[in-house]
Write an enzyme that holds these catalytic residues in place. Structure first.
Site, PDB file in Angstrom:
ATOM      1  N   GLY A 232       0.648  -1.113  -0.058  1.00  0.00           N
ATOM      2  CA  GLY A 232      -0.087  -0.082  -0.018  1.00  0.00           C
ATOM      3  C   GLY A 232       0.819   1.267  -0.034  1.00  0.00           C
ATOM      4  O   GLY A 232       0.444   2.369  -0.935  1.00  0.00           O
ATOM      5  N   ILE A 459      -0.483  -6.113   5.011  1.00  0.00           N
ATOM      6  CA  ILE A 459      -0.232  -5.436   3.668  1.00  0.00           C
ATOM      7  C   ILE A 459       1.145  -6.094   3.037  1.00  0.00           C
ATOM      8  O   ILE A 459       1.623  -5.381   2.255  1.00  0.00           O
ATOM      9  CB  ILE A 459       0.005  -3.888   3.842  1.00  0.00           C
ATOM     10  CG1 ILE A 459       1.024  -3.375   4.695  1.00  0.00           C
ATOM     11  CG2 ILE A 459      -1.533  -3.259   3.834  1.00  0.00           C
ATOM     12  CD1 ILE A 459       1.114  -1.820   4.331  1.00  0.00           C
ATOM     13  N   ARG A 581      11.328  -3.015  20.407  1.00  0.00           N
ATOM     14  CA  ARG A 581      11.198  -4.138  20.482  1.00  0.00           C
ATOM     15  C   ARG A 581      11.112  -4.500  19.087  1.00  0.00           C
ATOM     16  O   ARG A 581      10.169  -4.127  18.187  1.00  0.00           O
ATOM     17  CB  ARG A 581      10.120  -4.711  21.431  1.00  0.00           C
ATOM     18  CG  ARG A 581      10.042  -6.117  21.232  1.00  0.00           C
ATOM     19  CD  ARG A 581       9.032  -6.797  22.084  1.00  0.00           C
ATOM     20  NE  ARG A 581       8.626  -8.230  21.840  1.00  0.00           N
ATOM     21  CZ  ARG A 581       7.604  -8.929  22.266  1.00  0.00           C
ATOM     22  NH1 ARG A 581       6.458  -8.206  22.603  1.00  0.00           N
ATOM     23  NH2 ARG A 581       7.376 -10.083  21.818  1.00  0.00           N
ATOM     24  N   ILE A 582      12.013  -5.527  18.625  1.00  0.00           N
ATOM     25  CA  ILE A 582      11.532  -6.123  17.131  1.00  0.00           C
ATOM     26  C   ILE A 582      10.585  -7.539  17.662  1.00  0.00           C
ATOM     27  O   ILE A 582      11.391  -8.291  18.051  1.00  0.00           O
ATOM     28  CB  ILE A 582      13.089  -6.251  16.495  1.00  0.00           C
ATOM     29  CG1 ILE A 582      13.848  -4.869  16.333  1.00  0.00           C
ATOM     30  CG2 ILE A 582      12.687  -6.896  15.220  1.00  0.00           C
ATOM     31  CD1 ILE A 582      13.033  -4.120  15.711  1.00  0.00           C
ATOM     32  N   PRO A 585      12.390 -10.950  13.847  1.00  0.00           N
ATOM     33  CA  PRO A 585      13.752 -10.865  13.152  1.00  0.00           C
ATOM     34  C   PRO A 585      13.125 -11.017  11.564  1.00  0.00           C
ATOM     35  O   PRO A 585      13.756 -10.224  10.575  1.00  0.00           O
ATOM     36  CB  PRO A 585      14.682 -11.655  13.750  1.00  0.00           C
ATOM     37  CG  PRO A 585      14.222 -11.824  15.009  1.00  0.00           C
ATOM     38  CD  PRO A 585      12.744 -11.845  15.025  1.00  0.00           C
ATOM     39  N   THR A 587      10.617 -10.752   9.674  1.00  0.00           N
ATOM     40  CA  THR A 587       9.786  -9.957   8.790  1.00  0.00           C
ATOM     41  C   THR A 587      10.187  -8.614   8.979  1.00  0.00           C
ATOM     42  O   THR A 587      10.218  -7.625   8.170  1.00  0.00           O
ATOM     43  CB  THR A 587       8.313  -9.857   9.117  1.00  0.00           C
ATOM     44  OG1 THR A 587       8.065  -9.945  10.747  1.00  0.00           O
ATOM     45  CG2 THR A 587       7.641 -11.089   8.689  1.00  0.00           C
ATOM     46  N   GLY A 655       7.843   0.593  15.704  1.00  0.00           N
ATOM     47  CA  GLY A 655       7.412   0.677  14.323  1.00  0.00           C
ATOM     48  C   GLY A 655       8.479   0.769  13.276  1.00  0.00           C
ATOM     49  O   GLY A 655       9.570   1.663  13.590  1.00  0.00           O
ATOM     50  N   GLU A 658       8.839   2.627   7.993  1.00  0.00           N
ATOM     51  CA  GLU A 658       8.987   4.023   7.350  1.00  0.00           C
ATOM     52  C   GLU A 658      10.602   4.292   7.575  1.00  0.00           C
ATOM     53  O   GLU A 658      11.004   4.994   6.789  1.00  0.00           O
ATOM     54  CB  GLU A 658       8.289   5.165   7.771  1.00  0.00           C
ATOM     55  CG  GLU A 658       6.941   4.987   8.152  1.00  0.00           C
ATOM     56  CD  GLU A 658       5.782   4.900   7.168  1.00  0.00           C
ATOM     57  OE1 GLU A 658       5.954   5.477   6.134  1.00  0.00           O
ATOM     58  OE2 GLU A 658       4.689   4.139   7.678  1.00  0.00           O
TER      59      GLU A 658
END
Length: 692
Positions: A232, A459, A581-582, A585, A587, A655, A658
């Site tokens: 998207g 997505i 926090r990840i 790993p 994705t 997050g 981006e």
């Protein structure tokens, strides 16, 4: 392309087998009995009015069921979303705007008739070019991201005048376009006064609410399904014209209707990143400490709706300087409507700021990493509030070590390999941390099978896998005992997949529901009929402490520039990120790789070319609008810090959607300067700019 991940791999995608075997169904692949096909006819002028459409000639073609235009289309309730206000007036505000929809028994007939449809226009002169001194420029009160249009601290003009070292530079970025792999598509069907929509979007709740409003039905009568979405990048964050057209035509014809946008239509109808014109001024002492920063950003929007790219927003948090000002101006033009594109504001804005920081380092004869280090703020430099966490310095230190920055040759053009000149550059990055209230429900039966239900959207980023990982940890059960249900408005409400806030928002609700359920099980065991619990983060979000919340990162790039042809290659990049926090790993790696690849694409390829006479971008497909492909990308070394930040949200997630793109373009351009001595301030970096 190869990639290095700084730690052990996590969990493969839950839905991976369905995608590679074709079992996963995307919006356009949902077939229903009686399905007919809609095809959009876009305006052939950039400004004016539609006087008429030759409906009779179109209807004479066998298989055509209807031709909708503003003269016969049903009136919809006002939505206040100009992008989806389709076929409601004769006005043409930009080239490519929807002026008709042809519906036919087959897509081939619909396409042929829509392509040859005769539309009569009254044409007016258009204005489509953003310029520095455009008389229509104005200062908006707010810009995207709910940021103030302008901000000022102290006396930046006086400090710039007094500073021993000043960088005053102008930067431009072109229009950049959303091109998700899956084009926007909708299958809509009305039945018993209700509407079912299979739609490619980044959040079904927003689509449901919008359709309910314009068709004047209760939201509960509309079901939106988006089980699988093929990308998207912001262009599916809210409904787009095809969704409205499919629903409108279905209700009028009493049959299900499918509308799929073509690749070319994506360039006009779903949003894009506005071109920007930016001026950055840095005033510093001879020791490199910043005394003043100003960042002025110009952009364009459509005459139909105000959307202002927040290009100067990143500058507000990056570096300590006691005197500072950021401004935005925008002009309404006869152009398609700009909207979100991955890392809105920060991608173009940080290209300008991080290029200027590199120019200052060169002027001072200082290492670019050291310049950023001595200007690291201890608090948010504009809001004067604490950061929830800020680990930019650790990102730069780790990145420099992994890249081998200490072996960089600072002298321009001093590192050669035959005809190739090698350059090294770096840049910092940031992106705000957001969370929006969401609701999750978790259920368990007596067999020990758990179901997590939340109307999240995957997505392509691995949302199912991340939410299952969070649930498994909170419930302390194996992940293979958990099923995650998403992509349906009949599930508990959740926010969109956008703004790098999906996992943060959804994961928070899931973890809260899991803890409640686990407490119930501890008290009562699992009775016949099972147990369930809900997690709602509405109050948690508003109770967050007053802090500045951001992810940070550092990118290091090596380029090779051919001294005869100007060809630029990017053989290796290093990206290190502090993003809380990840969760998974596997994705996360894909997210960072994708972001940095888009950054290279922004630096070297992507360029929407506006034709002033034609009145639109001249390149409308992936043959003429170039994006980075595998052969353009060398080795990418991605890693992240083990950052713990309990003040961002329950799971501690910042997050990652981006931040990978932010900073990459500047790092590439800075490396090109190190190689060639040519400072490219207007993207993309092209051959002709290097052959002087």
């Amino acid at each position: 392309m190869t990639a290095t991940v700084g730690r052990a791999l996590g969990t493969p995608r839950v839905e991976g087998p369905d995608k590679v075997t074709g079992a996963a169904r995307y919006a356009a692949e949902h077939h229903v009995d009686g399905l007919c096909h809609g095809w959009i006819h876009g305006a052939r002028i950039a400004r004016g009015r539609v006087l008429g459409v030759d409906v009779d000639a179109a209807m004479a073609t066998p298989g055509v069921l209807a031709v909708f235009w503003h003269g016969n289309a049903p009136r919809l309730s006002k939505s206040f979303d100009a992008m989806t206000d389709v076929l409601q007036s004769a006005e043409v505000a930009f080239r490519g705007q929807v002026v008709a929809l042809v519906v036919a028994e087959t897509p081939e007939v619909a396409r042929e008739v829509a392509t040859t449809l005769h539309v009569e226009y009254a044409t007016e002169a258009h204005d489509v070019v953003l310029t520095d001194g455009h008389p229509g420029l104005y200062t908006p009160k707010r810009v995207n991201g709910f940021e103030d249009g302008d901000s000022v601290v102290g006396e930046p003009e006086a400090e710039l005048a007094a500073a021993p070292v000043v960088i005053d530079a102008h930067y431009t970025t072109p229009a950049e376009h959303n091109n998700p792999m899956e084009p926007h598509a909708t299958v809509a069907q009305w039945s018993d006064g209700g509407l079912t929509v299979h739609d490619s979007n980044q959040g079904g709740v927003a689509v449901q609410a919008f359709l309910a409003k314009i068709f004047l039905v209760k939201p509960g009568k509309i079901r939106v399904l988006n089980h699988h979405v093929g990308g998207g990048f912001g262009s599916k964050g809210t409904p787009r014209p095809g969704t409205v057209l499919a629903a409108m035509a279905s209700r009028e014809l009493g049959r299900p209707v499918r509308v799929v946008l073509t690749r070319q239509q994506l360039f006009d109808l779903v949003g894009y990143r506005t071109p920007t014109r930016q001026r950055v001024r840095l005033g510093a002492g001879t020791d490199g400490r910043l005394r003043a920063i100003t960042h002025e950003a110009l952009s364009q929007c459509s005459t139909r709706a105000e959307f202002v790219e927040q290009s100067a927003a990143g500058t507000r948090v990056m570096y300590a300087a006691p005197h500072r000002r950021t401004t935005h101006q925008v002009v309404e033009l006869d152009v398609p409507m700009p909207s979100w594109l991955r890392a809105p504001g920060h991608a173009p804005g940080m290209f300008a700021l991080e290029s200027a920081m590199d120019e200052l380092a060169v002027e001072l004869g200082m290492d670019p990493v050291e310049l950023r280090r001595i200007n690291e703020p201890t608090r948010d430099p504009e809001k004067d509030i604490p950061f929830s966490s800020r680990n930019l310095l650790a990102c730069m230190d780790s990145g420099a070590q992994r890249f081998g920055w200490d072996r960089r040759v600072p002298e321009v053009g001093a590192h050669r390999d035959g005809a190739w000149v090698i350059g090294h550059g770096m840049a910092a990055s940031t992106y705000p941390v957001l969370a929006v209230p969401s609701v999750a429900k978790v259920m368990v039966d007596t067999s020990g099978r758990y179901v997590v239900a939340i109307n999240a959207t995957d997505i392509g980023t691995g949302a199912r896998t991340a939410l299952r990982t969070i649930a498994a940890e909170e419930l302390d059960v194996p992940a293979d005992r958990i099923v995650v249900m998403i992509g349906d408005t009949r599930l508990p409400m959740a926010t969109i997949a956008g703004g790098s806030m999906g996992t943060a928002s959804w994961g928070w609700a899931v973890s809260k529901a899991c803890r409640k359920l686990r407490a119930k099980i501890a008290r009562t065991g699992i009775p016949e009929g099972g147990l369930s619990a809900k997690g709602n983060t509405a109050l948690d979000v508003v109770r967050l402490p007053k802090q500045s919340r951001h992810a940070f990162g550092a990118q290091f790039v090596e380029v090779r520039v051919h001294s005869d042809t100007g060809e630029v290659r990017v053989p290796r990049m290093v990206g290190v990120f502090a993003a809380g926090r990840i969760v998974n790993p596997v994705t996360a790696r894909s997210q960072f790789l994708g972001g940095m690849t888009m950054g290279v694409s922004m630096a070297l390829h992507e360029h929407g070319v506006m034709d002033p006479q034609f009145g639109d971008h001249a390149n409308h497909d992936l043959a003429t609008y170039h994006v980075a492909a595998n052969a353009d990308i060398g080795e990418i070394d991605v890693s992240w810090l083990d950052e713990v930040d309990p003040d961002v949200n329950g799971p501690g997630v910042k997050g990652i959607g981006e931040i990978g793109i932010v900073g990459t373009a500047a790092a590439v351009a800075n490396a090109v300067f190190n190689a060639t001595g040519v400072r490219v301030r207007d993207l993309p970096v092209k051959l002709d700019k290097l052959l002087t």
